[in-house]
Design an enzyme around this catalytic site. Structure first.
Site, PDB file in Angstrom:
ATOM      1  N   SER A 275      11.655   8.322  -3.110  1.00 43.23           N
ATOM      2  CA  SER A 275      12.322   7.450  -4.102  1.00 43.23           C
ATOM      3  C   SER A 275      13.479   8.169  -4.799  1.00 43.23           C
ATOM      4  O   SER A 275      14.538   7.569  -5.038  1.00 43.23           O
ATOM      5  CB  SER A 275      11.316   6.921  -5.129  1.00 43.23           C
ATOM      6  OG  SER A 275      10.615   7.981  -5.730  1.00 43.23           O
ATOM      7  N   HIS A 351      -0.054  16.620  -0.038  1.00 50.26           N
ATOM      8  CA  HIS A 351       1.297  16.559  -0.620  1.00 50.26           C
ATOM      9  C   HIS A 351       2.265  17.339   0.253  1.00 50.26           C
ATOM     10  O   HIS A 351       1.884  18.338   0.870  1.00 50.26           O
ATOM     11  CB  HIS A 351       1.317  17.135  -2.044  1.00 50.26           C
ATOM     12  CG  HIS A 351       2.516  16.694  -2.821  1.00 50.26           C
ATOM     13  ND1 HIS A 351       3.704  17.374  -2.791  1.00 50.26           N
ATOM     14  CD2 HIS A 351       2.700  15.618  -3.620  1.00 50.26           C
ATOM     15  CE1 HIS A 351       4.574  16.737  -3.549  1.00 50.26           C
ATOM     16  NE2 HIS A 351       4.005  15.663  -4.068  1.00 50.26           N
ATOM     17  N   ASP A 406      -1.576  10.094  -7.440  1.00 45.52           N
ATOM     18  CA  ASP A 406      -2.025   8.724  -7.162  1.00 45.52           C
ATOM     19  C   ASP A 406      -3.541   8.606  -7.045  1.00 45.52           C
ATOM     20  O   ASP A 406      -4.091   7.511  -7.084  1.00 45.52           O
ATOM     21  CB  ASP A 406      -1.386   8.226  -5.855  1.00 45.52           C
ATOM     22  CG  ASP A 406       0.118   8.142  -5.976  1.00 45.52           C
ATOM     23  OD1 ASP A 406       0.590   7.660  -7.017  1.00 45.52           O
ATOM     24  OD2 ASP A 406       0.822   8.580  -5.055  1.00 45.52           O
TER      25      ASP A 406
HETATM   26  C1  LIG Z   1       1.541  13.010   1.019  1.00 43.19           C
HETATM   27  C2  LIG Z   1       1.635  13.143   2.518  1.00 43.19           C
HETATM   28  C3  LIG Z   1       2.453  11.960   3.065  1.00 43.19           C
HETATM   29  C4  LIG Z   1       2.365  14.435   2.838  1.00 43.19           C
HETATM   30  O1  LIG Z   1       2.592  14.453   4.227  1.00 43.19           O
HETATM   31  P1  LIG Z   1       2.918  15.815   4.984  1.00 43.19           P
HETATM   32  O2  LIG Z   1       3.849  16.636   4.196  1.00 43.19           O
HETATM   33  O3  LIG Z   1       3.338  15.432   6.372  1.00 43.19           O
HETATM   34  O4  LIG Z   1       1.495  16.517   4.968  1.00 43.19           O
HETATM   35  P2  LIG Z   1       0.954  17.670   5.949  1.00 43.19           P
HETATM   36  O5  LIG Z   1       2.057  18.543   6.438  1.00 43.19           O
HETATM   37  O6  LIG Z   1      -0.172  18.304   5.239  1.00 43.19           O
HETATM   38  O7  LIG Z   1       0.444  16.809   7.206  1.00 43.19           O
HETATM   39  C5  LIG Z   1      -0.114  17.441   8.322  1.00 43.19           C
HETATM   40  C6  LIG Z   1      -1.129  16.528   8.944  1.00 43.19           C
HETATM   41  O8  LIG Z   1      -2.203  16.314   8.007  1.00 43.19           O
HETATM   42  C7  LIG Z   1      -2.396  14.937   7.832  1.00 43.19           C
HETATM   43  N1  LIG Z   1      -2.748  14.655   6.442  1.00 43.19           N
HETATM   44  C8  LIG Z   1      -2.006  14.927   5.343  1.00 43.19           C
HETATM   45  N2  LIG Z   1      -2.617  14.441   4.253  1.00 43.19           N
HETATM   46  C9  LIG Z   1      -3.758  13.849   4.688  1.00 43.19           C
HETATM   47  C10 LIG Z   1      -4.771  13.132   4.041  1.00 43.19           C
HETATM   48  N3  LIG Z   1      -4.748  12.884   2.723  1.00 43.19           N
HETATM   49  N4  LIG Z   1      -5.777  12.650   4.788  1.00 43.19           N
HETATM   50  C11 LIG Z   1      -5.825  12.873   6.119  1.00 43.19           C
HETATM   51  N5  LIG Z   1      -4.864  13.520   6.793  1.00 43.19           N
HETATM   52  C12 LIG Z   1      -3.835  14.005   6.079  1.00 43.19           C
HETATM   53  C13 LIG Z   1      -1.035  14.318   8.121  1.00 43.19           C
HETATM   54  O9  LIG Z   1      -1.157  12.928   8.401  1.00 43.19           O
HETATM   55  C14 LIG Z   1      -0.577  15.139   9.292  1.00 43.19           C
HETATM   56  O10 LIG Z   1      -1.249  14.674  10.424  1.00 43.19           O
HETATM   57  P3  LIG Z   1      -0.493  14.574  11.851  1.00 43.19           P
HETATM   58  O11 LIG Z   1      -0.191  15.988  12.214  1.00 43.19           O
HETATM   59  O12 LIG Z   1      -1.485  13.920  12.738  1.00 43.19           O
HETATM   60  O13 LIG Z   1       0.737  13.752  11.634  1.00 43.19           O
HETATM   61  C15 LIG Z   1       0.227  13.179   3.149  1.00 43.19           C
HETATM   62  O14 LIG Z   1      -0.504  14.219   2.566  1.00 43.19           O
HETATM   63  C16 LIG Z   1      -0.524  11.873   3.010  1.00 43.19           C
HETATM   64  O15 LIG Z   1      -0.367  10.987   3.864  1.00 43.19           O
HETATM   65  N6  LIG Z   1      -1.377  11.724   1.938  1.00 43.19           N
HETATM   66  C17 LIG Z   1      -2.052  10.482   1.689  1.00 43.19           C
HETATM   67  C18 LIG Z   1      -1.104   9.491   1.033  1.00 43.19           C
HETATM   68  C19 LIG Z   1      -0.791   9.893  -0.390  1.00 43.19           C
HETATM   69  O16 LIG Z   1      -1.671  10.235  -1.164  1.00 43.19           O
HETATM   70  N7  LIG Z   1       0.501   9.807  -0.739  1.00 43.19           N
HETATM   71  C20 LIG Z   1       0.952  10.111  -2.097  1.00 43.19           C
HETATM   72  C21 LIG Z   1       1.704  11.384  -2.162  1.00 43.19           C
HETATM   73  S1  LIG Z   1       2.130  11.825  -3.817  1.00 43.19           S
END
Ligand SMILES: CC(C)(COP(=O)(O)OP(=O)(O)OC[C@H]1O[C@@H](n2cnc3c(N)ncnc32)[C@H](O)[C@@H]1OP(=O)(O)O)[C@@H](O)C(=O)NCCC(=O)NCCS
Length: 472
Positions: A275, A351, A406
């Site tokens: 955002s 995150h 969140d």
């Molecule tokens: C926030 C978020 C998008 C960050 O993504 P990111 O920087 O790509 O995170 P990572 O590098 O740790 O991801 C590596 C892997 O772990 C997975 N992962 C990350 N958070 C996860 C979670 N809460 N539950 C399960 N798997 C998760 C990712 O989907 C990714 O899987 P992939 O290799 O199959 O694509 C991710 O942690 C997420 O989807 N969290 C849940 C949604 C959420 O709470 N969003 C609000 C953020 S403030």
């Protein structure tokens, strides 16, 4: 009173707000009349800051500050230092610092108003824009200024009334903010051919106008979809959080405090999140603050970003439905594994930057511990906090097994009766305006250029990698 009539009455409210402002000045003449407004403060400060930035660029512009791996280009540009964002910096271990201050420090240092025991977003906006902590009377005057800008044009209200109730509240927010483009002083000034040195001033005015109108728009969306469509008038003497709470239809004193805390801590999380980056990117094309912020809101609406607060609640409700009151660690652990094994993420965990519990989570947990430690849903969230990091670590994918902002916010809103989870991201959006608009003003003040990073096709990247590796 219906919103339309409230809107029609707003010029009177506007006058009232200014009167309230003047009378506050009269009441505390020494502290207020001699004090600068936010705009004057910024106008005094920014030429020096702009000069410092100019010098910094001149002296160190060719210094190599990062190296780029191919995996970063394919990995969502994670970690690339390519955006200037003055208001806040996010440390992976410690969490957010707003102009160098942690959330606990913000709670101690920023003045509160309106009888609040929590920080207020008006004070944070001031800090983010200027780098200075405002006085209490400056915050009061700024708050009254925002209230005086709350009038929402009839065409935007009618537009909201015309939308189907099943259109997601975030889509409605985006539509309404786009439609506010009619009010853009920046767009009109640009069309008149105003000197670029004055861009920041019109951006400032639009930003404050938008901030002032957001509580009315958010509440109108909420009450149209979930209640009777009517909202009360903006109180020119009330602070932002109180007005938002009342417009939504909630008068509980603790809920008002929650709104102040919520709006403060959700505001800014440095510039790379979807955002913030989107608002900044669209703004770099000199789109108005309305169009830039609306674009940012479309990004906040995504489930991996702001909409995660809605996802958390829906996920918790499904769990509650399934286990019928059994919130033991064993059932929580099973549900977490079921979610992961079903190929879904655990909402509210993980995150892109943080590698510890989000201090915004901690601030909300402290609020819950203070106000309702025995609330059923809070206890469930606490049990998940005990279990999820271990499960996610064992699962072995996410780089951060800890909860983010969140994961907690929805439960606080549930406690006070604001149970409609699909609305939660709109509240996040109102808060985000306090973080992204200061940077938009700064961007215009320093003459930030249009953003235009270079992209390559995979074929071109292959050529590049081949040529680099052949030289090793
Ligand atoms: C926030 C978020 C998008 C960050 O993504 P990111 O920087 O790509 O995170 P990572 O590098 O740790 O991801 C590596 C892997 O772990 C997975 N992962 C990350 N958070 C996860 C979670 N809460 N539950 C399960 N798997 C998760 C990712 O989907 C990714 O899987 P992939 O290799 O199959 O694509 C991710 O942690 C997420 O989807 N969290 C849940 C949604 C959420 O709470 N969003 C609000 C953020 S403030």
């Amino acid at each position: 009173m219906s919103l339309s009539s409230a809107a029609r009455a707003t010029p009177a409210l506007r006058a009232q707000a200014y009167k309230a402002l003047t009378s506050t000045r009269a009441f505390s003449a020494t502290s207020i009349s001699s004090e600068k407004t936010l705009k004057d403060t910024f106008a005094d400060i920014f030429p020096k800051q702009a000069e410092e930035i100019k010098q910094f660029k001149k002296e160190h512009g060719k210094t190599v500050i990062d190296q780029l791996l191919l995996e970063q280009a394919y990995g969502g540009m994670r970690g690339i230092k390519g955006i200037v964002w003055e208001g806040s910096v996010l440390d992976p271990e410690e969490g957010i610092r707003f102009r160098g201050r942690t959330i606990p420090e913000i709670k101690k240092e920023l003045p509160t108003i309106g009888g609040s025991s929590e920080p207020v977003p008006e004070a944070l906006f001031w800090l983010l824009l200027t780098g200075e902590v405002p006085t209490e009377s400056q915050v009061k005057a700024f708050s009254a200024d925002l209230a005086s800008r709350s009038e929402v044009p009839e065409h935007v209200l009618k537009l909201l009334d015309s939308l189907p109730k099943d259109l997601h509240p975030m889509a409605q927010l985006s539509i309404a903010v786009n439609a506010l483009e009619t009010e853009s002083k920046f767009a009109k000034a640009y069309a008149r051919g105003v000197n670029k040195k004055e861009y920041w001033s019109y951006t400032f005015e639009d930003s404050l106008d938008l901030l002032g109108k957001l509580p009315v728009i958010a509440s109108k969306i909420y009450r149209n979809i979930f209640k009777d469509g009517k909202i009360c008038q903006v109180d020119p003497n009330a602070d932002y959080g109180k007005n938002l709470a009342h417009l939504l239809g909630y008068t509980n004193k603790d809920f008002v405090d929650l709104m102040r805390l919520y709006l403060t801590i959700h505001s800014d999380h440095e510039g790379g999140n979807v955002s913030a980056h989107t608002t900044h990117l669209v703004g770099s094309a000199l789109s108005s603050p309305y169009l830039s912020f609306a674009a940012g809101m479309n990004g906040l609406a995504g489930p991996l970003h702001g909409r995660a607060n809605q996802e958390v609640l829906e996920w918790l409700f499904t769990f509650r439905e399934e286990v019928k009151g059994d919130y033991s660690k064993e059932t929580v652990e099973k549900y977490l594994w079921d979610t992961l094994n079903g190929g879904r993420v655990i909402p509210g965990y993980g995150h892109a930057v943080l590698r510890k519990t989000d201090p915004r989570y901690t601030a909300q947990r402290e609020f819950a511990l203070k106000h309702f430690p025995d609330y059923e849903l809070f206890k469930l969230v606490s049990t998940i906090y005990d279990v999820a990091p271990k499960v996610l670590t064992k699962h072995g994918k996410t780089k951060n097994p800890w909860p983010n902002v969140d994961s907690h916010s929805g439960v606080l809103l549930q406690y006070y009766g604001l149970t409609e989870a699909s609305f939660y991201t709109v509240l996040f959006g109102v808060s985000r305006a306090f973080g992204v608009l200061p940077q938009l003003i700064i961007d215009r003040a320093v003459g930030a250029p249009i953003e235009r990073p270079k992209s390559f096709s995979t074929e071109k990247f292959k050529e590049l990698v081949k040529s680099i590796e052949s030289k090793k």
